[in-house]
Design an enzyme around this catalytic site. Structure first.
Site, PDB file in Angstrom:
ATOM      1  N   GLY A 223       0.819  -1.211   0.000  1.00  0.00           N
ATOM      2  CA  GLY A 223       0.000   0.000   0.000  1.00  0.00           C
ATOM      3  C   GLY A 223       0.848   1.255   0.000  1.00  0.00           C
ATOM      4  O   GLY A 223       2.031   1.237   0.358  1.00  0.00           O
ATOM      5  N   GLY A 225       0.393   5.741   0.652  1.00  0.00           N
ATOM      6  CA  GLY A 225      -0.458   6.825   1.152  1.00  0.00           C
ATOM      7  C   GLY A 225       0.305   8.118   1.178  1.00  0.00           C
ATOM      8  O   GLY A 225       1.451   8.199   0.723  1.00  0.00           O
ATOM      9  N   ASP A 344     -10.057  10.380  12.262  1.00  0.00           N
ATOM     10  CA  ASP A 344      -9.941  10.059  10.829  1.00  0.00           C
ATOM     11  C   ASP A 344     -10.482   8.660  10.563  1.00  0.00           C
ATOM     12  O   ASP A 344      -9.874   7.870   9.841  1.00  0.00           O
ATOM     13  CB  ASP A 344      -8.487  10.176  10.368  1.00  0.00           C
ATOM     14  CG  ASP A 344      -8.363  10.217   8.847  1.00  0.00           C
ATOM     15  OD1 ASP A 344      -9.377  10.515   8.178  1.00  0.00           O
ATOM     16  OD2 ASP A 344      -7.265   9.953   8.329  1.00  0.00           O
TER      17      ASP A 344
END
Length: 512
Positions: A223, A225, A344
């Site tokens: 991943g 980000g 979040d």
């Protein structure tokens, strides 16, 4: 003489013209070699025709996963090369026995297609083989232990009372220390956490964290980000997740590591923290955050690819609500836990375990409640939450940031949106996966877009008609509607949501 002079001029002119021609050819070759993007071989499902294009490097890696060689090919963009002169993404992890080999190239298109990297294990040092004199102390030690055990057994049978007094003698702490030290050498990560923290959840000792971090081998990227990259790593045969922050995100790395090591935070529905370490090799600094690895990925990834049944829906919703309730709850005591708000909460920050329950992760924006002076410990980072999941009071800036309760109510609003995403993928005729407010705002909405839809128009995600005829979906939809009230004080608490979901009949047999 004139003929000789003429001949020299001709030779010198020819040399100059040849040199100019070579220079022009060199410039033309460089222009040709730098024209366009570099094409690389890619074996990811997301790559069309097994190719990808990049302005950086072609990437090839070979790793050992349960004894089998796994080959990975893809592109690395120029902006992801940290540092540009010697990117650590292109460097193999050096350990006693290497289990991953990495190589990058940019010499020509598809240059990584023919790379078949071999993993070479270091030969055992002949000098390390045990000799008779090295084995002898171990044999003597075992003999002594055997004699001691026999004497202890005889003494126990002879006088239980004396044995009870002896167990309180000064030798007991020493034996316990040796036992603990031996357990640390052979334990798994879970055993080490339970052994050193006694379940308090305050994290492993810093020296143990650094020791673990230095032994991890990076395998492949899982991943990316805004903070950096997430890798799957291996430690003593166990999979771990390694979140690598860029150097400009040092505040986020430090804050998240600090929150994860809060006393009594460890919970089965909070992402398990293992270690944090900053690795400085003199050229650049790598900021590592090591956590449990979950092969199903985030809830966003899971729902995008799969549908779920009613039992799984309630199981997931209940586990998320349970994790959030644990975060929001303060535990009073000498080693108590402060109340924490996430700030979040979204489907990309929730991970799916192998048993299809969920854990809440990414605590870099979390805030803590200081009960002593009733203040809020807010991180110094400039990051804000995801705009699509922001509560109305956050979007219109009417929330009192000096009080802690408004942060918890904002989390509950975000939880309602996550429940809506999950419920859409449930049932015999599930809907396509969509993000909240997909029909109202663009894919990357601005604050003005969200403020107009949520605060001015007061719109909420649409509930499909089929939900009303399904008892489970109807019950879950009632909960989510009570999560996203415009008035924050009217919303349910995370603990009330947990209790409501646990009372849905379909999960009578399921216990968290």
């Amino acid at each position: 003489m004139q003929a000789m002079f003429f001949f020299n001029n001709v030779v010198m002119d020819g040399y100059r013209w040849g040199k100019c021609l070579l220079l022009l050819l060199s410039i033309f070759w460089r222009l040709q070699s730098t024209h366009g993007l570099l094409k690389c071989y890619c074996n990811f499902e997301s790559c069309p025709n097994s190719t990808c294009e990049t302005d950086g490097y072609c990437y090839a890696a070979t790793s050992l996963d349960r004894g089998l060689a796994k080959h990975t090919y893809h592109c690395i963009e120029l902006k992801s090369l940290i540092p540009i002169e010697h990117p650590f993404s292109c460097s193999s992890t050096k350990t006693r026995n290497e289990s991953v080999a990495i190589q990058c190239c940019k010499s020509h298109d598809m240059c990584n297609q023919d790379l078949r990297l071999e993993i070479r294990t270091k030969p055992q040092d002949p000098g390390s083989t045990a000799t008779a004199w090295q084995v002898l102390p171990w044999i003597m030690g075992l003999m002594v232990l055997g004699v001691c055990a026999a004497i202890s057994l005889w003494w126990a049978r002879r006088s239980p009372k004396v044995l009870k007094r002896e167990s309180r003698s000064l030798f007991a702490p020493e034996e316990s220390c040796c036992e603990t030290r031996h357990s640390m050498m052979t334990a798994t990560i879970r055993d080490m956490i339970e052994l050193t923290t006694s379940g308090s959840g305050s994290g492993l000792p810093l020296l143990v964290q650094r020791s673990i971090a230095r032994q991890i081998q990076l395998v492949d990227i899982i991943g990316k980000g805004r903070f950096g990259e997430v890798w799957r790593g291996r430690w003593r045969g166990e999979n771990v997740a390694v979140k690598i922050f860029s150097s400009r995100e040092e505040c986020s790395w430090f804050r998240e590591a600090e929150i994860y090591q809060t006393v009594m935070l460890r919970h089965e529905n909070i992402l398990g923290f293992i270690a944090a370490d900053n690795k400085d090799n003199g050229t650049w600094t790598q900021l590592w955050l090591i956590t449990d690895y979950h092969g199903n990925g985030s809830l966003f990834d899971f729902l995008s690819a799969r549908t779920i049944d009613a039992n799984t829906l309630v199981k997931m919703a209940l586990s998320i609500a349970t994790g959030l309730a644990h975060l929001h709850m303060d535990i009073v005591g000498t080693k108590g836990k402060p109340a924490i708000a996430h700030r979040d909460l979204k489907s990309k920050n929730i991970l799916v375990k192998s048993n299809l329950t969920c854990v809440i992760g990414d605590l870099g924006l979390a805030v803590r409640h200081n009960v002593a002076n009733d203040s809020v410990d807010v991180p110094s980072t400039n990051r804000v939450g995801t705009k699509r999941y922001m509560a109305p009071e956050v979007l219109d800036e009417s929330m009192d940031a000096r009080q802690f309760d408004p942060y918890k109510r904002s989390d509950v609003y975000s939880l309602g949106l996550v429940l809506w995403e999950t419920a859409r993928r449930c049932g015999s005729l599930p809907d396509d996966y969509q993000l909240p407010y997909y029909e109202c705002v663009p894919p990357d909405p601005s604050l003005e877009d969200m403020r107009r839809v949520v605060c001015v128009e007061r719109r909420r995600p649409v509930l499909p008609n089929r939900w009303h005829s399904d008892p489970v979906l109807s019950a879950v939809s009632k909960v989510m509607k009570e999560c996203w009230y415009q008035n924050p004080a009217a919303r349910l608490t995370a603990l009330r949501i947990k209790k409501t979901l646990s009372n849905i009949p379909i999960v009578d047999h399921y216990k968290l």
